[in-house]
Design an enzyme around this catalytic site. Structure first.
Site, mmCIF file in Angstrom:
data_model
loop_
_atom_site.group_PDB
_atom_site.id
_atom_site.type_symbol
_atom_site.label_atom_id
_atom_site.label_comp_id
_atom_site.label_asym_id
_atom_site.label_seq_id
_atom_site.Cartn_x
_atom_site.Cartn_y
_atom_site.Cartn_z
ATOM 1 N N ASP A 118 -37.640 19.669 24.363
ATOM 2 C CA ASP A 118 -39.012 20.107 24.702
ATOM 3 C C ASP A 118 -39.348 21.349 23.742
ATOM 4 O O ASP A 118 -40.106 21.386 23.382
ATOM 5 C CB ASP A 118 -39.156 20.616 26.192
ATOM 6 C CG ASP A 118 -38.634 19.645 27.171
ATOM 7 O OD1 ASP A 118 -38.862 18.455 26.816
ATOM 8 O OD2 ASP A 118 -38.195 19.963 28.118
ATOM 9 N N GLU A 121 -42.754 18.810 30.897
ATOM 10 C CA GLU A 121 -44.020 19.161 30.110
ATOM 11 C C GLU A 121 -44.513 20.732 30.395
ATOM 12 O O GLU A 121 -44.900 21.439 29.660
ATOM 13 C CB GLU A 121 -45.189 18.434 30.955
ATOM 14 C CG GLU A 121 -45.059 16.976 30.816
ATOM 15 C CD GLU A 121 -43.747 16.239 31.613
ATOM 16 O OE1 GLU A 121 -43.562 17.031 32.698
ATOM 17 O OE2 GLU A 121 -43.145 15.203 31.448
ATOM 18 N N ARG A 164 -36.929 13.745 43.770
ATOM 19 C CA ARG A 164 -38.368 13.842 43.394
ATOM 20 C C ARG A 164 -39.169 12.512 43.806
ATOM 21 O O ARG A 164 -40.220 12.510 43.745
ATOM 22 C CB ARG A 164 -38.473 14.067 41.866
ATOM 23 C CG ARG A 164 -37.952 12.752 41.095
ATOM 24 C CD ARG A 164 -37.701 13.152 39.567
ATOM 25 N NE ARG A 164 -38.704 13.721 38.899
ATOM 26 C CZ ARG A 164 -39.029 14.278 37.724
ATOM 27 N NH1 ARG A 164 -37.798 13.918 36.817
ATOM 28 N NH2 ARG A 164 -39.896 14.561 37.149
ATOM 29 N N ASP A 172 -33.685 25.995 30.532
ATOM 30 C CA ASP A 172 -34.560 25.141 30.092
ATOM 31 C C ASP A 172 -35.592 25.788 29.063
ATOM 32 O O ASP A 172 -35.731 25.226 28.202
ATOM 33 C CB ASP A 172 -35.329 24.156 31.010
ATOM 34 C CG ASP A 172 -34.710 23.166 31.787
ATOM 35 O OD1 ASP A 172 -33.462 23.376 31.846
ATOM 36 O OD2 ASP A 172 -35.142 22.498 32.473
HETATM 37 O O1 CKP Z 1 -35.726 16.531 26.921
HETATM 38 P P1 CKP Z 1 -35.197 17.938 27.386
HETATM 39 O O2 CKP Z 1 -34.026 18.129 27.626
HETATM 40 O O3 CKP Z 1 -35.979 18.693 26.714
HETATM 41 O O4 CKP Z 1 -36.163 17.828 28.905
HETATM 42 C C1 CKP Z 1 -35.625 18.576 30.064
HETATM 43 C C2 CKP Z 1 -36.423 18.444 31.169
HETATM 44 O O5 CKP Z 1 -38.271 17.095 33.154
HETATM 45 C C3 CKP Z 1 -35.999 19.117 32.247
HETATM 46 O O6 CKP Z 1 -36.657 20.263 32.570
HETATM 47 C C4 CKP Z 1 -36.018 18.192 33.463
HETATM 48 O O7 CKP Z 1 -36.733 18.831 34.479
HETATM 49 C C5 CKP Z 1 -36.964 17.093 32.979
HETATM 50 O O8 CKP Z 1 -36.625 16.991 31.672
HETATM 51 C C6 CKP Z 1 -36.576 15.956 33.739
HETATM 52 O O9 CKP Z 1 -37.497 15.474 34.471
HETATM 53 O O10 CKP Z 1 -35.490 15.316 33.519
HETATM 54 MG MG MG Z 2 -36.405 15.227 25.796
#
Ligand code: CKP
Ligand code: MG
Length: 311
Positions: free
Chosen positions: A256, A34, A104, A292
């Site tokens: 994202d 997010e 986490r 990211d």
């Molecule tokens: O779906 P995406 O690869 O765009 O998401 C990546 C994010 O929040 C990454 O920043 C990671 O911290 C997370 O997804 C997660 O909690 O896996």
């Molecule tokens: Mg995703």
């Protein structure tokens, strides 16, 4: 009020250049789906606010500094004196394989609750962005996500839900039980092809899930196909969007970025084709740069990948 309000857990990501078991330097980055969306949208000149909880620790301070530096409003964020900021390790195991480990459980971010969201929702936004990660974090985060979706709809704020299934956090069956009703509050649902049946019946095909979502009041269903682009379903039919042709170096954050590009186009009043094009452009920036969100474009850079259209 901001253009975008997004809710979730921002994390500190410690990235290794090689196998974690071999040790070596780790670099510190901001992560979280997010907050990635918030940064992406803010870079394009829209007003973005991120809400969640971070620890009253150095990592929480770092998360807030990074977000502020990117122009994301963080005044609704709660500092939790009792819980740490969540961490993750992103291990580059081989050139083609990255692995994620979360630290986490019991984090500040996972203690998100309804009370954290009342003031930000009351302040309003043009769009609320939620992801399927947040309700996977804890019972209170699940209740808060549901409450935010309901409150947004009641206030006339459209909701964008990115399914973002994380199998380290919950099973597909539990995810489906929670995300299928949640999708009913959304005007836009974003999913990769393999996530689609998490907002519909198990094993249901794309057309069945999409028909059901549109029937339940969703306006647009975006199905992401990676380097094959995306399909956008609306009541008018389906539109294909090609991905741009780029060299993929880091796929994390691409989803994202895609969502953020779509929302940016929506904030700019672009038609569906224009929104999809911006989504594809942001996705291409994300996969072809490390990190990211670090490589995402500022508005003046949006045209840098012109000429990278497929075909
Ligand atoms: O779906 P995406 O690869 O765009 O998401 C990546 C994010 O929040 C990454 O920043 C990671 O911290 C997370 O997804 C997660 O909690 O896996
Ligand atoms: Mg995703």
């Amino acid at each position: 009020a901001p253009d975008l309000l997004t809710v979730g857990e921002a994390l500190v990501s410690l990235r290794s250049a090689g196998p974690l078991a071999a040790g070596g330097p780790l670099t510190m980055h901001l992560a979280g789906a997010e907050s990635n969306v918030a940064v992406a949208v803010a870079r394009l000149g829209h007003r973005a606010a991120w809400v969640g909880r971070v620890g009253a620790d150095e990592f929480g301070e770092y998360v807030l500094r990074q977000l502020r530096a990117e122009g994301v409003a963080v005044d609704g964020v709660t500092r939790d004196p009792d819980r740490p900021t969540g961490l993750m390790f992103l291990e580059r195991r081989t050139a083609d394989l990255t692995r994620v480990q979360y630290h986490r459980a019991g984090s500040a971010g996972s203690a998100l609750g309804v009370d954290d969201l009342r003031a930000p929702l009351a302040a309003g936004a043009r769009m609320l962005h939620l992801s399927g990660i947040t309700p996977a974090l804890s019972d209170t985060a699940r209740a808060a996500t549901r409450w935010a979706a309901e409150a947004a709809v009641a206030a006339g704020i459209p909701v964008c839900l990115d399914v973002n299934h994380r199998d380290r956090l919950w099973s597909r069956d539990t995810a489906r039980e929670v995300l299928t009703p949640l999708a009913g509050y959304a005007s836009t649902v974003v999913a990769s092809a393999d996530e689609l049946d998490l907002v519909g019946d198990p094993g249901a095909d794309e057309s069945t899930v999409v028909a059901d979502l549109l029937h339940r009041g969703v306006d647009t269903v975006l199905v992401k196909l990676g380097s094959d682009g995306a399909r956008a379903h609306t009541r008018e039919g389906v539109r294909r969007a090609e991905a741009l042709t780029v060299t993929a170096v880091d796929a994390v954050g691409a989803g994202d970025a895609f969502t953020a590009g779509y929302l940016s186009g929506w904030f700019d009043g672009l038609d569906l084709a224009g929104r999809l094009r911006r989504a594809a452009t942001l996705g291409a920036f994300a996969v072809s740069s490390p990190g990211d969100w670090e490589g995402l474009p500022r508005r003046v850079e949006l045209s840098l990948l012109d000429g990278h259209e497929a075909g």
